[in-house]
Write a protein that holds these residues in place. Structure first.
Motif, PDB file in Angstrom:
ATOM      1  N   VAL A 135       0.855  -1.183   0.000  1.00  0.00           N
ATOM      2  CA  VAL A 135       0.000   0.000   0.000  1.00  0.00           C
ATOM      3  C   VAL A 135       0.893   1.236   0.000  1.00  0.00           C
ATOM      4  N   LYS A 136       0.397   2.328  -0.584  1.00  0.00           N
ATOM      5  CA  LYS A 136       1.173   3.560  -0.560  1.00  0.00           C
ATOM      6  C   LYS A 136       0.260   4.776  -0.609  1.00  0.00           C
ATOM      7  N   ALA A 137       0.808   5.900  -0.159  1.00  0.00           N
ATOM      8  CA  ALA A 137       0.180   7.211  -0.355  1.00  0.00           C
ATOM      9  C   ALA A 137       1.096   7.990  -1.282  1.00  0.00           C
ATOM     10  N   PRO A 138       0.547   8.662  -2.305  1.00  0.00           N
ATOM     11  CA  PRO A 138       1.406   9.345  -3.273  1.00  0.00           C
ATOM     12  C   PRO A 138       1.983  10.654  -2.751  1.00  0.00           C
ATOM     13  N   ALA A 139       3.242  10.895  -3.071  1.00  0.00           N
ATOM     14  CA  ALA A 139       3.902  12.163  -2.775  1.00  0.00           C
ATOM     15  C   ALA A 139       3.362  13.246  -3.716  1.00  0.00           C
ATOM     16  N   PRO A 140       3.684  14.526  -3.464  1.00  0.00           N
ATOM     17  CA  PRO A 140       3.166  15.600  -4.322  1.00  0.00           C
ATOM     18  C   PRO A 140       3.452  15.412  -5.812  1.00  0.00           C
ATOM     19  N   HIS A 141       4.587  14.800  -6.157  1.00  0.00           N
ATOM     20  CA  HIS A 141       4.945  14.637  -7.567  1.00  0.00           C
ATOM     21  C   HIS A 141       4.390  13.344  -8.172  1.00  0.00           C
ATOM     22  N   PRO A 181      -5.780  10.331  12.553  1.00  0.00           N
ATOM     23  CA  PRO A 181      -5.183  10.060  13.862  1.00  0.00           C
ATOM     24  C   PRO A 181      -4.497   8.694  13.913  1.00  0.00           C
ATOM     25  N   TYR A 182      -3.531   8.498  13.028  1.00  0.00           N
ATOM     26  CA  TYR A 182      -2.748   7.267  12.989  1.00  0.00           C
ATOM     27  C   TYR A 182      -1.296   7.608  13.313  1.00  0.00           C
ATOM     28  N   SER A 183      -0.553   6.611  13.729  1.00  0.00           N
ATOM     29  CA  SER A 183       0.857   6.792  14.077  1.00  0.00           C
ATOM     30  C   SER A 183       1.616   5.523  13.687  1.00  0.00           C
ATOM     31  N   PRO A 184       2.950   5.514  13.847  1.00  0.00           N
ATOM     32  CA  PRO A 184       3.706   4.299  13.509  1.00  0.00           C
ATOM     33  C   PRO A 184       3.285   3.072  14.316  1.00  0.00           C
ATOM     34  N   SER A 185       2.607   3.290  15.433  1.00  0.00           N
ATOM     35  CA  SER A 185       2.146   2.155  16.237  1.00  0.00           C
ATOM     36  C   SER A 185       0.747   1.691  15.836  1.00  0.00           C
ATOM     37  N   SER A 186       0.120   2.410  14.881  1.00  0.00           N
ATOM     38  CA  SER A 186      -1.223   2.037  14.424  1.00  0.00           C
ATOM     39  C   SER A 186      -1.160   0.834  13.492  1.00  0.00           C
ATOM     40  N   ILE A 187      -2.329   0.254  13.255  1.00  0.00           N
ATOM     41  CA  ILE A 187      -2.459  -0.893  12.353  1.00  0.00           C
ATOM     42  C   ILE A 187      -3.132  -0.441  11.063  1.00  0.00           C
ATOM     43  N   ILE A 188      -2.692  -0.983   9.945  1.00  0.00           N
ATOM     44  CA  ILE A 188      -3.361  -0.728   8.663  1.00  0.00           C
ATOM     45  C   ILE A 188      -4.698  -1.461   8.708  1.00  0.00           C
ATOM     46  N   ASP A 189      -5.787  -0.698   8.781  1.00  0.00           N
ATOM     47  CA  ASP A 189      -7.105  -1.316   8.887  1.00  0.00           C
ATOM     48  C   ASP A 189      -7.959  -0.995   7.668  1.00  0.00           C
ATOM     49  N   GLU A 190      -9.157  -1.555   7.654  1.00  0.00           N
ATOM     50  CA  GLU A 190     -10.053  -1.377   6.506  1.00  0.00           C
ATOM     51  C   GLU A 190     -10.492   0.071   6.348  1.00  0.00           C
ATOM     52  N   GLU A 191     -10.641   0.781   7.453  1.00  0.00           N
ATOM     53  CA  GLU A 191     -11.014   2.196   7.393  1.00  0.00           C
ATOM     54  C   GLU A 191      -9.931   3.014   6.706  1.00  0.00           C
ATOM     55  N   LEU A 192      -8.675   2.709   6.996  1.00  0.00           N
ATOM     56  CA  LEU A 192      -7.561   3.420   6.369  1.00  0.00           C
ATOM     57  C   LEU A 192      -7.521   3.162   4.867  1.00  0.00           C
ATOM     58  N   ILE A 193      -7.709   1.914   4.456  1.00  0.00           N
ATOM     59  CA  ILE A 193      -7.714   1.592   3.030  1.00  0.00           C
ATOM     60  C   ILE A 193      -8.855   2.327   2.324  1.00  0.00           C
ATOM     61  N   PHE A 195     -10.249   5.131   3.228  1.00  0.00           N
ATOM     62  CA  PHE A 195      -9.870   6.543   3.152  1.00  0.00           C
ATOM     63  C   PHE A 195      -8.898   6.777   2.007  1.00  0.00           C
ATOM     64  N   LEU A 196      -7.897   5.914   1.892  1.00  0.00           N
ATOM     65  CA  LEU A 196      -6.876   6.074   0.863  1.00  0.00           C
ATOM     66  C   LEU A 196      -7.485   6.037  -0.535  1.00  0.00           C
ATOM     67  N   VAL A 197      -8.493   5.190  -0.718  1.00  0.00           N
ATOM     68  CA  VAL A 197      -9.143   5.060  -2.032  1.00  0.00           C
ATOM     69  C   VAL A 197      -9.951   6.308  -2.365  1.00  0.00           C
ATOM     70  N   THR A 198     -10.692   6.850  -1.420  1.00  0.00           N
ATOM     71  CA  THR A 198     -11.616   7.954  -1.687  1.00  0.00           C
ATOM     72  C   THR A 198     -10.982   9.332  -1.517  1.00  0.00           C
ATOM     73  N   TRP A 199      -9.846   9.401  -0.857  1.00  0.00           N
ATOM     74  CA  TRP A 199      -9.136  10.661  -0.599  1.00  0.00           C
ATOM     75  C   TRP A 199      -8.682  11.293  -1.916  1.00  0.00           C
ATOM     76  N   GLU A 200      -8.906  12.599  -2.051  1.00  0.00           N
ATOM     77  CA  GLU A 200      -8.541  13.287  -3.304  1.00  0.00           C
ATOM     78  C   GLU A 200      -7.041  13.273  -3.561  1.00  0.00           C
ATOM     79  N   ASN A 201      -6.232  13.134  -2.532  1.00  0.00           N
ATOM     80  CA  ASN A 201      -4.781  13.039  -2.683  1.00  0.00           C
ATOM     81  C   ASN A 201      -4.288  11.612  -2.470  1.00  0.00           C
TER      82      ASN A 201
END
Length: 264
Positions: A135-141, A181-193, A195-201
């Motif tokens: 999984v990834k989040a895209p950088a500005p470029h 409200p996630y941090s390095p100690s958080s878990i990749i969950d279904e809500e995060l996925i 969000f990542l799909v529907t998020w404009e960025n």
């Protein structure tokens, strides 16, 4: 169901893949399906990819000058036609080789120009890098998506769900920390996925206005993963806001056929 069937592909298209979790494997599997239909296929990238293994059905063209590259690709296709190579070969094109067995790709305008030239029925573009993370989040470029893209495949590896939200499993997690409200100690969950799909960025950032957006939930390799995919898909549709994919498919590239389900 085959990938080409699940994507409802017509006679030609420019297909760009973004995200993580199996872009390269999916692109090559789709390319071979299309070749089996006697379609001419080009694989390229607007970032960097590992050089493909040398196989009889692949012709590698490395040329920095795009005009010369196009001429070489036409020569390969003509040579295959004259020599009777079955269904022609898949051409993989890049500008130059790099250290670590990698290949530098072409820019988006070049990809658009090759598509407009019309010598290939299908151009498959790896338009994003994820350092082999699921999984990834895209950088500005990122991502570098050609404007003439007909299908934008946003790929998520389901094997990341339940893993720590760290660089080990998620490329660029710091971009998520700024938004949720996630941090390095958080878990990749279904809500995060979701969000990542529907998020404009997020996953479908830089999607051309006329491109069909296809969410590919990959690595649905067992019933538990498939149920996870179903819950993510339902959550996305229930949100009803942000970027909603035009189609959602569940894939397992270790099975044949590779498409487990077309959800939407």
């Amino acid at each position: 169901m085959k990938l080409a069937e699940a994507l409802n592909l017509s006679d030609r298209g420019l297909i760009s893949a973004v995200g993580g979790g199996g872009k390269t494997s999916l692109i090559f599997k789709l390319a071979r399906e299309l070749k089996a239909r006697s379609k001419t296929v080009l694989i390229t990238t607007t970032t960097k990819i590992y050089l493909p293994y040398t196989e009889s059905d692949i012709a590698l063209v490395i040329e920095n000058d795009c005009i010369k590259a196009l001429k070489l690709m036409k020569q390969v296709l003509m040579s295959d036609k004259i020599s009777g190579v079955k269904n022609s070969r898949i051409i993989v094109c890049g500008r130059k080789t790099l250290k670590g067995e990698k290949m530098q790709g072409i820019n988006t305008d070049t990809a658009d120009g090759i598509f407009s030239d019309g010598i290939f029925d299908f151009i498959l573009v790896e338009a994003d890098g994820a350092k082999r993370k699921s999984v990834k989040a895209p950088a500005p470029h990122e991502p570098q998506v050609p404007k003439k893209t007909t299908h934008l495949l946003g790929i998520v590896g389901l094997d990341a769900v339940g893993s720590p939200l760290s660089e080990e499993f998620f490329h660029r997690p710091e971009l998520v920390y700024k938004e949720l409200p996630y941090s390095p100690s958080s878990i990749i969950d279904e809500e995060l996925i979701s969000f990542l799909v529907t998020w404009e960025n997020g996953l479908f950032k830089n999607a051309p206005i006329n491109a069909q957006k296809v969410l590919v939930l990959n690595k649905a390799d067992d019933e538990e993963a498939k149920r996870t995919a179903e819950r993510i898909s339902k959550r996305i549709l229930m949100l009803g806001k942000g970027i909603i994919p035009d189609r959602i498919i569940f894939t397992s590239l270790i099975t044949e056929p590779p498409v487990m389900e077309v959800f939407l």
